[in-house]
Design a protein around this motif. Structure first.
Motif, PDB file in Angstrom:
ATOM      1  N   PRO A  33      43.183  41.743  78.718  1.00  0.00           N
ATOM      2  CA  PRO A  33      42.052  42.666  78.533  1.00  0.00           C
ATOM      3  C   PRO A  33      40.925  42.105  77.669  1.00  0.00           C
ATOM      4  CG  PRO A  33      44.139  43.814  78.273  1.00  0.00           C
ATOM      5  CD  PRO A  33      44.473  42.366  78.379  1.00  0.00           C
ATOM      6  N   GLU A  34      41.277  41.463  76.555  1.00  0.00           N
ATOM      7  CA  GLU A  34      40.236  40.940  75.677  1.00  0.00           C
ATOM      8  C   GLU A  34      39.543  39.733  76.294  1.00  0.00           C
ATOM      9  OE1 GLU A  34      39.330  42.642  73.092  1.00  0.00           O
ATOM     10  OE2 GLU A  34      40.951  44.056  73.525  1.00  0.00           O
ATOM     11  N   SER A  35      40.303  38.872  76.927  1.00  0.00           N
ATOM     12  CA  SER A  35      39.701  37.702  77.574  1.00  0.00           C
ATOM     13  C   SER A  35      38.846  38.125  78.765  1.00  0.00           C
ATOM     14  CB  SER A  35      40.792  36.723  78.021  1.00  0.00           C
ATOM     15  OG  SER A  35      41.501  36.229  76.899  1.00  0.00           O
ATOM     16  N   ASP A  36      39.238  39.217  79.452  1.00  0.00           N
ATOM     17  CA  ASP A  36      38.404  39.736  80.541  1.00  0.00           C
ATOM     18  C   ASP A  36      37.006  40.066  80.021  1.00  0.00           C
ATOM     19  OD1 ASP A  36      40.488  39.482  82.274  1.00  0.00           O
ATOM     20  OD2 ASP A  36      40.867  41.624  82.513  1.00  0.00           O
ATOM     21  N   LEU A  37      36.951  40.710  78.846  1.00  0.00           N
ATOM     22  CA  LEU A  37      35.659  41.072  78.266  1.00  0.00           C
ATOM     23  C   LEU A  37      34.912  39.839  77.763  1.00  0.00           C
ATOM     24  CD1 LEU A  37      36.767  44.293  76.358  1.00  0.00           C
ATOM     25  CD2 LEU A  37      35.547  44.160  78.520  1.00  0.00           C
ATOM     26  N   ALA A  38      35.675  38.887  77.232  1.00  0.00           N
ATOM     27  CA  ALA A  38      35.031  37.649  76.771  1.00  0.00           C
ATOM     28  C   ALA A  38      34.421  36.901  77.951  1.00  0.00           C
ATOM     29  CB  ALA A  38      36.056  36.773  76.052  1.00  0.00           C
TER      30      ALA A  38
ATOM     31  N   MET B  29      32.658  43.010  86.434  1.00  0.00           N
ATOM     32  CA  MET B  29      32.788  44.368  85.905  1.00  0.00           C
ATOM     33  C   MET B  29      33.736  45.198  86.767  1.00  0.00           C
ATOM     34  SD  MET B  29      28.862  45.315  84.893  1.00  0.00           S
ATOM     35  CE  MET B  29      29.298  46.993  84.475  1.00  0.00           C
ATOM     36  N   GLU B  30      33.588  45.062  88.082  1.00  0.00           N
ATOM     37  CA  GLU B  30      34.488  45.785  88.990  1.00  0.00           C
ATOM     38  C   GLU B  30      35.913  45.282  88.838  1.00  0.00           C
ATOM     39  OE1 GLU B  30      36.006  48.291  91.894  1.00  0.00           O
ATOM     40  OE2 GLU B  30      34.168  48.359  90.700  1.00  0.00           O
ATOM     41  N   ALA B  31      36.076  43.969  88.661  1.00  0.00           N
ATOM     42  CA  ALA B  31      37.421  43.410  88.462  1.00  0.00           C
ATOM     43  C   ALA B  31      38.035  43.950  87.169  1.00  0.00           C
ATOM     44  CB  ALA B  31      37.346  41.882  88.423  1.00  0.00           C
ATOM     45  N   ILE B  32      37.235  44.074  86.126  1.00  0.00           N
ATOM     46  CA  ILE B  32      37.735  44.627  84.862  1.00  0.00           C
ATOM     47  C   ILE B  32      38.213  46.059  85.069  1.00  0.00           C
ATOM     48  CG2 ILE B  32      36.994  45.422  82.578  1.00  0.00           C
ATOM     49  CD1 ILE B  32      35.268  42.913  82.386  1.00  0.00           C
ATOM     50  N   ARG B  33      37.446  46.832  85.833  1.00  0.00           N
ATOM     51  CA  ARG B  33      37.867  48.215  86.112  1.00  0.00           C
ATOM     52  C   ARG B  33      39.187  48.254  86.851  1.00  0.00           C
ATOM     53  NH1 ARG B  33      38.289  51.724  89.925  1.00  0.00           N
ATOM     54  NH2 ARG B  33      37.582  50.233  91.496  1.00  0.00           N
ATOM     55  N   GLN B  34      39.324  47.397  87.842  1.00  0.00           N
ATOM     56  CA  GLN B  34      40.553  47.383  88.629  1.00  0.00           C
ATOM     57  C   GLN B  34      41.734  46.875  87.811  1.00  0.00           C
ATOM     58  OE1 GLN B  34      39.648  45.065  92.118  1.00  0.00           O
ATOM     59  NE2 GLN B  34      38.349  46.642  93.018  1.00  0.00           N
ATOM     60  N   ARG B  35      41.476  45.938  86.909  1.00  0.00           N
ATOM     61  CA  ARG B  35      42.555  45.348  86.115  1.00  0.00           C
ATOM     62  C   ARG B  35      42.924  46.209  84.909  1.00  0.00           C
ATOM     63  NH1 ARG B  35      43.159  39.641  86.446  1.00  0.00           N
ATOM     64  NH2 ARG B  35      43.042  39.336  84.180  1.00  0.00           N
ATOM     65  N   GLY B  36      41.945  46.948  84.361  1.00  0.00           N
ATOM     66  CA  GLY B  36      42.213  47.663  83.117  1.00  0.00           C
ATOM     67  C   GLY B  36      41.947  49.139  83.115  1.00  0.00           C
ATOM     68  N   GLY B  37      41.408  49.682  84.196  1.00  0.00           N
ATOM     69  CA  GLY B  37      41.196  51.116  84.276  1.00  0.00           C
ATOM     70  C   GLY B  37      39.920  51.594  83.600  1.00  0.00           C
TER      71      GLY B  37
ATOM     72  N   ALA C 284      33.888  43.517  68.712  1.00  0.00           N
ATOM     73  CA  ALA C 284      34.996  43.246  69.632  1.00  0.00           C
ATOM     74  C   ALA C 284      36.157  44.153  69.285  1.00  0.00           C
ATOM     75  CB  ALA C 284      35.423  41.789  69.546  1.00  0.00           C
ATOM     76  N   LEU C 285      36.992  44.403  70.251  1.00  0.00           N
ATOM     77  CA  LEU C 285      38.134  45.301  70.059  1.00  0.00           C
ATOM     78  C   LEU C 285      39.432  44.560  70.319  1.00  0.00           C
ATOM     79  CD1 LEU C 285      36.671  48.345  71.974  1.00  0.00           C
ATOM     80  CD2 LEU C 285      36.734  48.011  69.523  1.00  0.00           C
ATOM     81  N   ALA C 286      40.453  44.911  69.601  1.00  0.00           N
ATOM     82  CA  ALA C 286      41.749  44.235  69.752  1.00  0.00           C
ATOM     83  C   ALA C 286      42.706  45.114  70.525  1.00  0.00           C
ATOM     84  CB  ALA C 286      42.337  43.912  68.384  1.00  0.00           C
ATOM     85  N   LEU C 287      43.529  44.492  71.338  1.00  0.00           N
ATOM     86  CA  LEU C 287      44.480  45.231  72.163  1.00  0.00           C
ATOM     87  C   LEU C 287      45.618  45.788  71.310  1.00  0.00           C
ATOM     88  CD1 LEU C 287      45.486  46.006  75.005  1.00  0.00           C
ATOM     89  CD2 LEU C 287      46.766  43.877  75.019  1.00  0.00           C
ATOM     90  N   ALA C 288      46.015  47.035  71.604  1.00  0.00           N
ATOM     91  CA  ALA C 288      47.152  47.633  70.905  1.00  0.00           C
ATOM     92  C   ALA C 288      48.132  48.162  71.923  1.00  0.00           C
ATOM     93  CB  ALA C 288      46.676  48.774  70.006  1.00  0.00           C
ATOM     94  N   GLY C 289      49.367  48.395  71.493  1.00  0.00           N
ATOM     95  CA  GLY C 289      50.335  49.079  72.339  1.00  0.00           C
ATOM     96  C   GLY C 289      51.320  48.182  73.035  1.00  0.00           C
TER      97      GLY C 289
END
Length: 833
Positions: free
Chosen positions: A355-360, A386-394, A21-26
């Motif tokens: 972003p992380e919850s989207d992947l979860a 998956m398409e929603a994740i793309r639209q929400r997170g690029g 899993a990856l953690a959000l930064a920035g």
């Protein structure tokens, strides 16, 4: 709602897996640091000195996280930039604005396509460097340097996602690892530096607000160090010795840091989550559940009286995502669903950015699909999310989602029909070097779907895979097949045009094989014509038209280019399109000599002119200007007779029509008239003079206006028609000298053929001399040599020197007889007295 609704239960019967899993930064570090400080600090006294005041967020900066959460990144960036530009660089406000601006730009970096990363990275670093370069010893230098390190960690995280699915990228992997190790050392040194500042502040009995801010910064650094260690582990295969070692080090560092940040509940919670993440990677799911449980229980207790789960408001995005993953790992699917509902509710795509919850949630949907009787419905749900994740997170979020899908679905990917899942599998195959495998799956899916938009998307991806495998011809064919299968859909015009582009690229690559180039060139032209035919009103059709015209002109096919450029839908054609078509027809017709060197008119040009006029109907007003130009320059006398000069708007066309009709035309409006047009007009007037000898004087004067001082054959003819053969001879001399050396013998013969039409014996003698000179320079016995000799015989006859003509004809038949029977027959006729 029960307090236990969100409690994770141990599941000893299930062997825990190791999940990456990856953690959000920035995020806005300054705002977080200040928030943590304000939560744990006693009320601070306000000093009279501005440089001693606590760094409270500037008015408006607190809205930036809200804007980021809503995806309004441009507005957030503009607000942060405004604050930075308005601040004095030595002030706390400038540092706050720089951190805020850098943070927003990092978020944009993570959502931008991978190939745009360098530009976004430079932009993110710029505000921090602006302040530090101006004031290296800035009071907030530690905050600024911390944000610099956070940027590098965020970028390394992004690169790690790419590298996990990129075989053979060992060098790049080592480069990212080196960056993370170096940033870990920087953070450790920075943490020590801040700790020393805290000690000095205590010794000097500094005000509590400043100490609280330094401690909050130290805590943030401690958390970032653990995150950096977790990032290092993501560069290695899950379960490998390196990955396990990095997770173990991260867990131990998190435990140490937790004792350091006991007074900071926000950072304490983050460290708990990171420790759980490390434990999960180490395969210790039950222990991870035990460690995370207090956070979930506290959040559940705070919402116990609520009828709707509000857990997401108490847990941040990474913690909620970890809780969902642990529930899925333990096969507690209903619990995972309740956890997700606390944030997403009934409308997941409308929920705040997470972003992380989207992947979860994606992991949850995949787990939910296992063993389901309605596999297609679950596949569609996974693909839609998956398409929603793309639209929400690029692009970055999409790559992470694809990695998870490929990892968790495994062999079942081969049976998937959802296009988004197919694309994810194909992307993984491409990165693994299996281009043909990806291409075949994409091609099959493109042909199998009835949705034209989906078919287009799959066809484009399939063509890319085929091109990667060196199968450009097959790639073009796939695009063509799908576009024709859904030709009622306007978007397919672009796809069909792209097929021509691919085939053209293949043609250029095979330029060493002339036969292949010729065949492929014709196929490209056919595809472009088909695009025009099937989608005449689509913008892609106009692109196809322009490209086809350019190709035909480059291949020496001006008539075909003019036909392609001519409008077919008269109701929608623009003035520019009519004008372009007319210009191309004029160019094509002018390229064919209307008048031969023996002053005869070529009927093929007039037939072609009729074909051109058919593309400019008289009943279409928009075509009138082009039609008038074509008639004036190439039309026969019957067309000119039907025209009225007063109805013509273009001055030059009106003048030319008047001349051809034998009416008063006045002075030629020559300004702006291209040489090609003037030459075509002169040739047309010569053709008129040949047809009507009585008008040659007037036509000759008009031709002289068109030719000016230029040495042209048309001007020479005009001079002959006005009884000035000596002047015509001078013009012909200049015209011959303007030819290339290799072309001068043939040009000399042409000049002689023009001059022989003068009704003066001296002119004919001069023509005879030119013919003699031409034949002396031509290869003996060649076709052109025989043409000059036959012309010589005709001039001798015109000079009443028949005996000399007979002797010359007999001599040639004896010494240089022609191979062509028709030419031999002409000599034979001259050889008889």
């Amino acid at each position: 709602m029960s307090t236990n609704s969100f409690v994770l239960r141990r599941s000893p019967s299930k062997r825990p897996g190791i999940v990456l899993a990856l953690a959000l930064a920035g995020w806005l570090l300054f705002a977080e640091v200040h928030k943590a400080a304000s939560q744990s600090a006693a009320p601070a006294e306000v000093s009279a000195r501005s440089d001693d005041r606590a760094a409270a967020p500037l008015p408006g900066l607190e809205t930036i996280p809200v804007l980021v959460g809503q995806g309004m990144l441009d507005q957030a960036e503009a607000l942060a930039r405004k604050h930075l530009d308005a601040a004095v660089l030595s002030s706390d406000e400038a540092a706050q604005g720089a951190v805020a601006l850098a943070s927003v730009r990092v978020t944009k970096l993570l959502r931008a396509p991978l190939d745009q990363q360098p530009v976004h990275l430079e932009a993110a670093r710029e505000p921090l460097l602006r302040v530090l370069r101006a004031y290296p010893d800035h009071r907030r230098a530690a905050w600024l340097r911390f944000q610099q390190a956070a940027i590098d960690v965020a970028v390394a995280k992004r690169q790690a996602v790419v590298l996990t699915v990129t075989p053979g990228a060992d060098r790049q992997r080592l480069e990212v690892l080196a960056v993370l190790i170096e940033r870990g050392r920087d953070l450790q040194a920075l943490e020590q530096e801040v700790a020393e500042q805290i000690a000095i502040a205590f010794e000097q009995r500094d005000r509590s607000a400043w100490i609280d801010e330094l401690m909050a910064l130290r805590n943030a650094i401690a958390v970032k160090r653990v995150e950096t260690l977790l990032q290092r582990g993501e560069l290695f295969a899950a379960g490998s010795d390196d990955a396990l070692a990095a997770a173990a080090e991260a867990q131990q560092t998190a435990i140490t840091a937790m004792s350091l940040v006991r007074g900071d509940p926000v950072r304490q919670a983050e460290l708990v989550r990171m420790r759980c993440e490390a434990l999960l990677r180490m395969g210790q799911v039950e222990q991870a559940v035990d460690v995370l449980q207090p956070l979930l229980a506290a959040a559940a207790d705070s919402t116990a009286d609520s009828q709707q789960p509000a857990l997401a408001g108490k847990l941040n995005d990474p913690t909620l995502a970890l809780a969902v993953r642990l529930a899925v790992e333990q096969n507690q699917i209903p619990l995972a669903e309740r956890l997700l509902a606390s944030h997403y509710g009934d409308h997941p795509t409308e929920a705040a950015a997470a972003p992380e919850s989207d992947l979860a949630r994606l992991r949850f949907l995949i787990a939910q699909s296992r063993g389901s009787t309605n596999d297609q419905q679950h596949q569609q749900a996974i693909g839609a999310w998956m398409e929603a994740i793309r639209q929400r997170g690029g692009d970055f979020a999409q790559r992470r989602a694809e990695t998870i899908v490929v990892e968790l679905l495994g062999q079942s990917l081969a049976d998937s029909t959802d296009p988004r899942i197919v694309l994810a599998k194909a992307a993984a195959d491409l990165r693994a070097g299996n281009a043909m495998q990806a291409a075949e799956q994409l091609r099959s899916a493109a042909h199998g779907t009835t949705d034209p938009i989906v078919a287009k998307q799959l066809a484009i991806a399939g063509a890319a895979a085929l091109s990667r495998a060196g199968q450009q011809s097959a790639a073009a064919e796939l695009l063509r097949e799908i576009s024709l299968a859904h030709q009622q859909t306007p978007e397919m015009a672009e796809l069909h045009l792209q097929a021509a582009v691919l085939l053209d690229q293949l043609t250029r690559a095979a330029a060493t094989d002339p036969a292949a180039v010729s065949s492929e060139t014709e196929t490209v032209d056919q595809l472009l014509r088909q695009t025009l035919q099937l989608w005449p009103g689509d913008p892609a059709a106009e692109q196809a038209r322009s490209w086809l015209v350019a190709r035909l002109l480059a291949n020496g096919k001006p008539v075909e280019a003019a036909i392609a450029a001519s409008p077919h839908d008269f109701s929608t054609a623009t003035d520019q399109q009519w004008g372009t078509a007319a210009s191309l027809w004029i160019q094509a017709l002018a390229a064919i000599p209307l008048v031969n060197s023996d002053l005869t008119v070529d009927p093929a040009v007039e037939r072609l002119a009729l074909q051109a006029l058919a593309h400019f109907p008289a009943q279409v007003p928009a075509a009138a200007a082009g039609r008038q130009r074509l008639i004036a320059l190439f039309g026969g006398g019957e067309f000119i007779a039907a025209m009225s000069p007063s109805a013509i708007e273009e001055n030059f066309v009106r003048w030319l029509v008047a001349v051809r009709r034998g009416e008063a035309a006045g002075v030629l409006p020559i300004a702006g008239i291209a040489p090609l047009i003037r030459q075509a007009a002169a040739a047309r007037l010569i053709a008129d003079g040949i047809a009507t000898p009585s008008r040659r004087g007037a036509l000759g004067a008009a031709i002289e206006q068109l030719a000016g001082d230029e040495p042209t054959l048309e001007r020479a003819v005009a001079l002959l028609w006005t009884d000035r053969w000596q002047d015509a001879d001078v013009v012909l001399d200049r015209w011959v000298q303007d030819r290339g050396i290799a072309d001068r013998p043939a040009a000399t013969m042409t000049a002689a053929l023009v001059l022989r039409h003068a009704p003066h014996r001296d002119a004919k003698h001069r023509a005879l001399a030119r013919l003699t000179a031409a034949s002396a320079q031509l290869p003996l016995g060649s076709d052109t040599w025989h043409q000059s000799k036959l012309a010589t015989l005709e001039v001798l006859s015109e000079l009443d020197q028949q005996a000399e003509a007979v002797r010359l004809a007999r001599y040639i038949l004896l010494t240089r007889p022609p191979k062509d029977p028709a030419v031999q027959a002409r000599y034979q006729s001259w050889s008889e007295p």
